[in-house]
Design a protein around this motif. Structure first.
Motif, PDB file in Angstrom:
ATOM      1  N   GLY A  15     -49.817 -19.791  33.741  1.00 17.23           N
ATOM      2  CA  GLY A  15     -49.745 -20.044  32.304  1.00 17.23           C
ATOM      3  C   GLY A  15     -50.681 -21.154  31.867  1.00 17.23           C
ATOM      4  N   ALA A  18     -54.306 -19.927  32.088  1.00 21.82           N
ATOM      5  CA  ALA A  18     -54.577 -19.011  30.975  1.00 21.82           C
ATOM      6  C   ALA A  18     -54.891 -19.793  29.695  1.00 21.82           C
ATOM      7  N   VAL A  19     -54.103 -20.834  29.424  1.00 20.36           N
ATOM      8  CA  VAL A  19     -54.348 -21.660  28.234  1.00 20.36           C
ATOM      9  C   VAL A  19     -55.670 -22.408  28.365  1.00 20.36           C
ATOM     10  N   THR A 274     -56.798 -13.715  29.452  1.00 21.51           N
ATOM     11  CA  THR A 274     -55.609 -14.484  29.818  1.00 21.51           C
ATOM     12  C   THR A 274     -54.452 -13.577  30.229  1.00 21.51           C
ATOM     13  N   CYS A 278     -52.067 -13.729  33.757  1.00 17.35           N
ATOM     14  CA  CYS A 278     -50.604 -13.800  33.791  1.00 17.35           C
ATOM     15  C   CYS A 278     -49.948 -12.506  34.285  1.00 17.35           C
ATOM     16  N   CYS A 297     -47.325 -19.891  28.987  1.00 19.11           N
ATOM     17  CA  CYS A 297     -48.533 -19.899  28.179  1.00 19.11           C
ATOM     18  C   CYS A 297     -48.188 -20.061  26.698  1.00 19.11           C
TER      19      CYS A 297
END
Length: 392
Positions: A15, A18-19, A274, A278, A297
């Protein structure tokens, strides 16, 4: 609560990565888009607040309800369109807000009617997987091309990744990110000066509607969001096998965009890059628990919205080479899986290869990105193949 039972360190890392990747790779475009409409610093912060809140809620809530990783992002090509058209057309912020609202209404109609999902259901899995591989492969290549400007950092991260994949595969991304961060900090490459204290305050702007803004802003924003963002986003969902209700999620992104548009939330859509992070094996060994990575995320995006200036500074403090490298390494599994599925069946191999190459090329025609043209080229190849087979 089931969420905390299902949560794992790998999911938290997925998460966060991804951010980190989604935010730092395109936040500069969002700034440029806002500035194209003569936004004040307060309005730019409001844009980040609106987009962060929208992405966070649209990722967190559906993921917890469906127990599947639902990933929503802002429209990166949409920001590029706005930045270009805004400067060329001399539109006011009010006209831009009006265009955001019109685009959001169009996205809601697409979701409610379900025609976009029906079209995607007719695309063979091989084409969808080739599209996914083409979109992600660019990030994989950037992981290694970053060595041109920061060789030592890339080598340290690559070595950490290879070793951790053998010794602790579930935590390979965490270890790699930590190794890269420590190395960058020791070499003085972390831009801590970018961190500033402060909370984000939403700024309302009344919408203005004009025909010129509709043609130059709203329609291009809608087209590139559907073709360059939602299309590969659905491809990720299809390739990972999650039965996510695509039409309902798209409708949700349209409604949330409509509500946040007056504050700068220009366009929300399904994520591809992203989402692959995940939804991959690295997020959780149990695919039924990978929704926790998407939820983490979403929570982080909400924190970005609330603590706008602080979190923005922290995320942008990382060297661009570190972000590029961790993105590429985190996506290796998804790239390999997409290519394996795309080229598995010989009858679809040529069409899949064409889709992959066109998508990878990054070609932009009429303002629409390569993801859309990759699907068009692959579908045409399949059509010609079927006609030739009928004649034979």
């Amino acid at each position: 609560m089931r969420f905390f039972k299902d949560l794992s360190p790998a999911a938290v890392a997925a998460g966060f990565v991804a951010v980190l990747v989604g935010f730092t790779s395109s936040v500069a475009l969002v700034f440029q888009a806002a500035q194209a409409f003569h936004a004040t610093p307060e309005q730019i912060t409001s844009w980040i607040w609106a987009l962060g809140l929208g992405m966070g809620l649209c990722s967190l809530v559906p993921s917890l309800i469906l127990r599947m990783p639902v990933m929503v992002a802002w429209s990166t090509p949409g920001a590029a369109v706005l930045a270009t058209a805004g400067l060329a057309g001399g539109f006011s912020m009010g006209e831009a807000i009006g265009a955001f609202i019109v685009s959001a209404v169009l996205i809601i109609l697409v979701g409610v009617t379900g025609w976009f999902e029906r079209i995607m259901n007719r695309i063979p899995m091989e084409i969808a997987s080739a599209l996914l591989a083409g979109v992600l492969a660019k990030f994989g290549m950037q992981a290694f091309s970053a060595a041109e400007t920061n060789l030592s950092l890339v080598l340290v991260m690559l070595l950490a990744y290879l070793l951790s994949r053998r010794m602790a595969p579930r935590y390979a991304v965490i270890i790699t990110l930590l190794a890269g961060t420590v190395w960058a900090a020791l070499r003085g490459q972390m831009q801590w000066s970018a961190v500033h204290a402060g909370l984000a305050v939403p700024v309302y702007t009344a919408p203005e509607f004009s025909l010129q803004a509709l043609i130059s802003l709203a329609l291009p924003l809608f087209v590139v969001t559907m073709a360059s963002q939602n299309l590969p986003g659905v491809a990720v969902i299809r390739s990972t096998g999650y039965p996510i209700p695509v039409s309902r999620v798209i409708s949700m992104t349209g409604v949330v965009t409509l509500l946040l548009a007056p504050f700068g939330g220009y366009a929300l859509n399904l994520s591809a890059i992203t989402a692959a992070i995940c939804m991959g094996d690295e997020a959780h060994e149990d695919r039924n628990k990978r929704y926790t990575a998407a939820a983490v995320c979403g929570l982080l995006y909400i924190l970005i919205a609330i603590f706008g200036a602080v979190v923005t500074g922290l995320l942008t403090a990382f060297p661009k080479e570190l972000v590029a490298c961790i993105a590429g390494l985190a996506l290796l599994g998804s790239i390999g899986g997409g290519m394996a599925t795309a080229f598995k069946e010989e009858k679809h191999r040529e069409a899949a290869l064409i889709t992959f190459l066109v998508t990878l090329s990054g070609v932009v025609i009429a303002g629409v990105g390569s993801a859309f043209w990759g699907v068009v080229a692959g579908s045409l190849a399949l059509l010609v193949q079927s006609l030739r087979a009928r004649k034979a």
